[in-house]
Design an enzyme around this catalytic site. Sequence first.
Site, PDB file in Angstrom:
ATOM      1  N   ASP A   1       0.947  -1.319   0.133  1.00 56.24           N
ATOM      2  CA  ASP A   1       0.128   0.088   0.078  1.00 56.24           C
ATOM      3  C   ASP A   1       0.993   1.418   0.068  1.00 56.24           C
ATOM      4  OD1 ASP A   1      -2.261  -1.527   0.073  1.00 56.24           O
ATOM      5  OD2 ASP A   1      -1.896  -1.849   2.127  1.00 56.24           O
TER       6      ASP A   1
ATOM      7  N   LYS B   1       1.915   1.830  -5.021  1.00 58.48           N
ATOM      8  CA  LYS B   1       2.469   1.369  -6.321  1.00 58.48           C
ATOM      9  C   LYS B   1       1.625   1.507  -7.384  1.00 58.48           C
ATOM     10  CE  LYS B   1       2.764  -2.551  -4.543  1.00 58.48           C
ATOM     11  NZ  LYS B   1       2.456  -2.270  -3.025  1.00 58.48           N
TER      12      LYS B   1
ATOM     13  N   GLN C   1       2.119  -6.402  -2.957  1.00 57.83           N
ATOM     14  CA  GLN C   1       2.496  -6.338  -1.738  1.00 57.83           C
ATOM     15  C   GLN C   1       3.892  -5.544  -1.514  1.00 57.83           C
ATOM     16  OE1 GLN C   1       1.879  -9.883  -2.956  1.00 57.83           O
ATOM     17  NE2 GLN C   1      -0.130  -8.852  -2.466  1.00 57.83           N
TER      18      GLN C   1
ATOM     19  N   ASP D   1       1.310  14.611   0.867  1.00 61.28           N
ATOM     20  CA  ASP D   1       0.228  15.695   1.439  1.00 61.28           C
ATOM     21  C   ASP D   1      -0.271  14.960   2.214  1.00 61.28           C
ATOM     22  OD1 ASP D   1      -0.482  13.637  -0.841  1.00 61.28           O
ATOM     23  OD2 ASP D   1      -2.296  14.339  -0.476  1.00 61.28           O
TER      24      ASP D   1
ATOM     25  N   GLY E   1      -3.939  -5.113  -3.861  1.00 60.90           N
ATOM     26  CA  GLY E   1      -5.232  -4.088  -4.139  1.00 60.90           C
ATOM     27  C   GLY E   1      -4.597  -2.880  -4.684  1.00 60.90           C
ATOM     28  N   HIS E   2      -4.421  -2.352  -5.909  1.00 56.45           N
ATOM     29  CA  HIS E   2      -3.912  -1.327  -6.580  1.00 56.45           C
ATOM     30  C   HIS E   2      -4.945  -0.346  -7.047  1.00 56.45           C
ATOM     31  CE1 HIS E   2       0.237  -4.067  -7.395  1.00 56.45           C
ATOM     32  NE2 HIS E   2      -0.266  -3.702  -6.045  1.00 56.45           N
TER      33      HIS E   2
HETATM   34  P1  IMO Z   1      -0.749  -4.406  -2.252  1.00 61.74           P
HETATM   35  O1  IMO Z   1      -0.118  -4.949  -3.333  1.00 61.74           O
HETATM   36  C1  IMO Z   1      -0.933  -4.570   1.998  1.00 61.74           C
HETATM   37  C2  IMO Z   1      -0.691  -8.633   3.971  1.00 61.74           C
HETATM   38  C3  IMO Z   1      -1.980  -9.154   4.688  1.00 61.74           C
HETATM   39  C4  IMO Z   1      -1.378 -10.174   5.823  1.00 61.74           C
HETATM   40  C5  IMO Z   1      -0.137 -10.520   4.926  1.00 61.74           C
HETATM   41  C6  IMO Z   1      -0.366 -11.996   4.438  1.00 61.74           C
HETATM   42  O2  IMO Z   1      -2.101  -3.884  -2.318  1.00 61.74           O
HETATM   43  O3  IMO Z   1       0.363  -3.572  -1.611  1.00 61.74           O
HETATM   44  P2  IMO Z   1      -1.838 -12.855   2.352  1.00 61.74           P
HETATM   45  O4  IMO Z   1      -3.433 -12.686   2.201  1.00 61.74           O
HETATM   46  O5  IMO Z   1      -0.982 -12.168   1.491  1.00 61.74           O
HETATM   47  O6  IMO Z   1      -1.395 -14.199   2.868  1.00 61.74           O
HETATM   48  O7  IMO Z   1      -1.646 -11.900   3.954  1.00 61.74           O
HETATM   49  O8  IMO Z   1       0.274  -9.680   3.840  1.00 61.74           O
HETATM   50  N1  IMO Z   1      -0.977  -8.139   2.738  1.00 61.74           N
HETATM   51  C7  IMO Z   1      -1.102  -6.844   2.275  1.00 61.74           C
HETATM   52  N2  IMO Z   1      -0.793  -5.641   2.744  1.00 61.74           N
HETATM   53  N3  IMO Z   1      -0.911  -4.558   0.744  1.00 61.74           N
HETATM   54  C8  IMO Z   1      -1.296  -5.748   0.170  1.00 61.74           C
HETATM   55  O9  IMO Z   1      -1.127  -5.713  -1.158  1.00 61.74           O
HETATM   56  C9  IMO Z   1      -1.219  -6.909   0.635  1.00 61.74           C
HETATM   57  N4  IMO Z   1      -1.243  -8.278   0.459  1.00 61.74           N
HETATM   58  C10 IMO Z   1      -1.051  -9.018   1.422  1.00 61.74           C
HETATM   59  O10 IMO Z   1      -2.745  -7.956   5.284  1.00 61.74           O
HETATM   60  O11 IMO Z   1      -0.728  -8.977   6.797  1.00 61.74           O
HETATM   61 MG    MG Z   2      -2.877  -2.088  -1.582  1.00 64.94          MG
END
Ligand code: IMO
Ligand code: MG
Length: 399
Positions: free
Chosen positions: A12, A15, A204, A313, A39-40
Amino acid sequence: MVKVIVGTQFGDEGKGRIIELFSKSADVVARYQGGANAGHTLIIDGNTVVFHLVPCGIIYPNTMCVIGNGVVIDPEALINELTNLEKYGFKAGKRFFISNSAHIVMPYHKSKDDITGKIGTTHKGIGPCYEDKYGRRGIRMIELLYPEFFKEKLKTLVSSVDFQPMYEQYCKYGEILAPYIADTTALMNKWIQEKKEVLLEGAQGLLLDIDHGTYPYVTSSNPHSGGACTGLGISPTCIDEVIGVVKAYTSRVGEGPMPTTMAPDIEEAIRSRGKEYGATTGRPRRCGWLDIVLLKRVLMTNGIKKIVLTKLDTLDEMSKIKICTKYVPEANFALPELMYKTQPVYEELDGWQTPISDIRDYKKLPAATKKYVEKISELLNVEIVAICIGPQKDATIFL
Ligand code: IMO
Ligand code: MG
């Protein structure tokens, strides 16, 4: 040029937006790990569109988009996402490719994902799917093209009650996705040889890496820049650059240590200003100050020489801004129990306490903003190529 874009913190970092920005000049955009846990978020014509599996490059009509072998694919989620994207006018067509070797997330993966809630996963079946991959009982995309083989394997994996409906359902998914299933390894290598502009999209964050993150509070794949090679079948020697996306503060969703947690009132203010709620699960994210200790390690292990600094910001209203420059006692990254106990040591900078979102010239930013940016660059010994200062599409300043 082959560039990898990775999140340097706990996911998060923003990206999606950076990948969108770099996709404009890319011929190929490819995902290499993770699954629908990502989740992008992109704002397209005022609409908020969340990407889970499809590379953000899909919004440019001539960009090739690839989901690599390292990704785990939930066909239902993917079909829904493609349908939704079509509503916004983004068609997959003949430029969208899914690796025939990517593993498939099955219903039984989702139902056993982190049942106790110890890790706080996204419950998308990611961990259990990778478990089956490494346990050598996974099902791969190509098997959907050969129902007779798929049938025999599935019979050994599920009860006779579950078998028939699941088999039929997945065969249907297979029919829908068949036009896209390809030998993406061959395609990627061909495009790289043809000197195409290639962007490799990490999901991630590097602190959620199964090997280099805060294990066991991690995801089950390698967001690490090296994961781009194994997750797409390309050589490390063809990667020209690794660009890290750094959010101007830290956030974490799910369990696990985050030493720089903010005081509750500040955290609440940042969460609400930064809309720090999970794009996949809607959970509130924990927020903290920028952590130079963790970032230094991440930059070192991933070969990151350039970063993009996002969401500056969000700090607009802060009177003081803290940066963690060391831990006491020194952090031991390998054991979360020790990470929980360590105390961050902060340097404190003055905030700018004025909105910066409408500024488009770096020189015109408040002195305190520039000081914060330059301090980060100096502490990390890294080039900051761009900063994001607002949600608007053009609110990015290239330095
Ligand atoms: P983006 O790409 C933030 C976290 C989950 C959990 C850990 C393991 O949007 O940055 P999982 O379902 O992958 O087995 O969960 O990883 N997690 C993320 N946190 N952004 C993400 O994706 C994440 N994808 C998994 O919250 O702590
Ligand atoms: Mg995300």
